[in-house]
Design an enzyme around this catalytic site. Structure first.
Site, PDB file in Angstrom:
ATOM      1  N   ARG A 133      -7.819 -11.521  12.292  1.00 55.33           N
ATOM      2  CA  ARG A 133      -7.243 -10.923  11.294  1.00 55.33           C
ATOM      3  C   ARG A 133      -6.276  -9.015  11.360  1.00 55.33           C
ATOM      4  NH1 ARG A 133     -11.020  -7.955   8.038  1.00 55.33           N
ATOM      5  NH2 ARG A 133      -9.678  -7.643   6.293  1.00 55.33           N
ATOM      6  N   CYS A 165       1.829 -12.378   6.083  1.00 46.46           N
ATOM      7  CA  CYS A 165       0.889 -11.624   6.775  1.00 46.46           C
ATOM      8  C   CYS A 165      -0.420 -11.527   6.208  1.00 46.46           C
ATOM      9  CB  CYS A 165       1.521 -10.421   6.709  1.00 46.46           C
ATOM     10  SG  CYS A 165       0.837  -8.450   8.011  1.00 46.46           S
ATOM     11  N   HIS A 209       6.807  -9.518   8.266  1.00 44.22           N
ATOM     12  CA  HIS A 209       7.087  -9.362   6.354  1.00 44.22           C
ATOM     13  C   HIS A 209       9.069  -9.641   6.346  1.00 44.22           C
ATOM     14  CE1 HIS A 209       2.911  -7.104   4.563  1.00 44.22           C
ATOM     15  NE2 HIS A 209       3.759  -7.119   5.908  1.00 44.22           N
ATOM     16  N   ILE A 219       2.995  -5.392  10.044  1.00 47.69           N
ATOM     17  CA  ILE A 219       2.082  -4.317   9.287  1.00 47.69           C
ATOM     18  C   ILE A 219       0.532  -4.746   9.186  1.00 47.69           C
ATOM     19  CG2 ILE A 219       1.627  -3.229   7.452  1.00 47.69           C
ATOM     20  CD1 ILE A 219       4.628  -3.923   6.667  1.00 47.69           C
ATOM     21  N   ARG A 220      -0.166  -4.103  10.148  1.00 49.93           N
ATOM     22  CA  ARG A 220      -1.620  -4.324  10.756  1.00 49.93           C
ATOM     23  C   ARG A 220      -1.268  -5.947  10.775  1.00 49.93           C
ATOM     24  NH1 ARG A 220      -4.405  -3.513   6.531  1.00 49.93           N
ATOM     25  NH2 ARG A 220      -2.787  -3.375   5.384  1.00 49.93           N
ATOM     26  N   GLY A 278      -0.512  -7.567   2.553  1.00 51.89           N
ATOM     27  CA  GLY A 278      -1.709  -6.507   1.432  1.00 51.89           C
ATOM     28  C   GLY A 278      -2.220  -7.134   2.545  1.00 51.89           C
ATOM     29  N   GLU A 279      -3.982  -7.207   2.278  1.00 52.35           N
ATOM     30  CA  GLU A 279      -4.829  -6.797   2.678  1.00 52.35           C
ATOM     31  C   GLU A 279      -5.935  -8.522   1.639  1.00 52.35           C
ATOM     32  OE1 GLU A 279      -8.301  -6.590   2.454  1.00 52.35           O
ATOM     33  OE2 GLU A 279      -7.580  -6.259   5.026  1.00 52.35           O
ATOM     34  N   SER A 280      -5.893  -9.716   2.930  1.00 55.43           N
ATOM     35  CA  SER A 280      -6.622 -10.293   2.429  1.00 55.43           C
ATOM     36  C   SER A 280      -7.819 -10.615   1.826  1.00 55.43           C
ATOM     37  CB  SER A 280      -6.553 -11.752   3.915  1.00 55.43           C
ATOM     38  OG  SER A 280      -7.307 -10.820   5.167  1.00 55.43           O
ATOM     39  N   GLU A 324       9.840 -10.314   4.287  1.00 55.33           N
ATOM     40  CA  GLU A 324      11.215  -9.232   2.400  1.00 55.33           C
ATOM     41  C   GLU A 324      11.258  -8.354   2.834  1.00 55.33           C
ATOM     42  OE1 GLU A 324       7.534  -9.540   3.378  1.00 55.33           O
ATOM     43  OE2 GLU A 324       6.426  -7.737   2.537  1.00 55.33           O
TER      44      GLU A 324
HETATM   45  N1  GLN Z   1      -4.229  -7.263   8.601  1.00 57.71           N
HETATM   46  C1  GLN Z   1      -4.209  -7.870   7.284  1.00 57.71           C
HETATM   47  C2  GLN Z   1      -5.904  -8.431   6.579  1.00 57.71           C
HETATM   48  O1  GLN Z   1      -6.634  -8.272   7.322  1.00 57.71           O
HETATM   49  C3  GLN Z   1      -2.417  -8.229   6.914  1.00 57.71           C
HETATM   50  C4  GLN Z   1      -1.906  -6.914   7.061  1.00 57.71           C
HETATM   51  C5  GLN Z   1      -0.737  -6.924   6.445  1.00 57.71           C
HETATM   52  O2  GLN Z   1      -0.646  -8.204   5.145  1.00 57.71           O
HETATM   53  N2  GLN Z   1      -0.095  -6.141   6.659  1.00 57.71           N
HETATM   54  O3  GLN Z   1      -5.368  -8.823   5.480  1.00 57.71           O
END
Ligand code: GLN
Length: 206
Positions: A112, A83, A178, A138-139, A55-57, A180
């Site tokens: 990150r 992630c 990911h 993903i990112r 997700g987004e940390s 999952e």
């Molecule tokens: N780069 C994202 C972050 O800073 C993480 C990306 C992800 O969980 N798919 O959290």
């Protein structure tokens, strides 16, 4: 036999997918495991393991703080982060936002946003210690270095993308991709590690 309870941090990201993957993994291992979404303090009580989805940390940290569970998460003995979840586990994080904190549980240094923004996502076949899988990035964060007590479970070219650490009786597993979305093998592996901690006998070797 004691029933184990595994939680999925359920604020955002692939929560449903992790719930499904963990349930399917338990079924494959013939383990009677309860899998629950975790949002508030009470959900963390008696957890044998916690999965922190991608997700987004920064957002994950803020939501954990808002709900007052950030410090409490550190008491869970077994944590699997994918992630953004891997970022949450790392002791050292590059490119953090100024107000961002992580759990600082694993001896890894992670960048990150090493692969840029949303459209810098890719899918590739990788060989892991657990078998070959298709991995979706993903990112994705990049693990830049690992401590000497870290065991590497997979690399993509030269880069560590999956690793684990057992420390003071606790167990941590971090993946940059990911799982999952494509496989349950890492969820099965995590369950086996947890069962080991609780001295449960599994039908499969751990
Ligand atoms: N780069 C994202 C972050 O800073 C993480 C990306 C992800 O969980 N798919 O959290």
């Amino acid at each position: 036999m004691k029933q184990l309870k595994i939680g999925i941090l359920a604020y955002h990201g692939d929560v449903e997918e992790h719930l499904e993957a963990a349930k399917n993994a338990a079924k494959k291992l013939k383990q009677n495991i309860e899998v629950i979404p975790v949002r508030i303090k009470e959900d963390i009580i008696n957890l044998a393991g916690l999965i922190i989805p991608g997700g987004e940390s920064t957002t994950l940290y803020k939501l954990c703080q808002r709900e007052g569970i950030f410090e409490q998460i550190k008491q869970v003995k077994n944590i699997f982060g994918t992630c953004a979840g891997a970022i949450m586990l790392a002791k050292t994080v590059d490119n953090k936002t100024p107000d961002q904190k992580t759990l600082e549980l694993m001896d890894i240094e992670i960048d990150r946003n090493a692969y840029g923004r949303q459209n810098d996502s890719f899918e590739t076949e990788i060989k892991t210690e657990l078998g070959n899988i298709k991995a979706v990035f993903i990112r994705a964060p990049r693990i830049k270095s690992v401590g000497k007590n870290i065991k590497v479970l997979a690399k993509n070219q030269d880069e560590v993308i999956a690793c684990e650490q057992r420390i003071n009786g606790n167990y941590y597993l971090a993946l940059c991709f990911h799982p999952e979305l494509t496989t349950t093998i890492f969820h099965e592996y995590f369950i086996k590690k947890i069962a080991g901690t609780f001295n449960l006998i599994l039908t499969l070797d751990s």
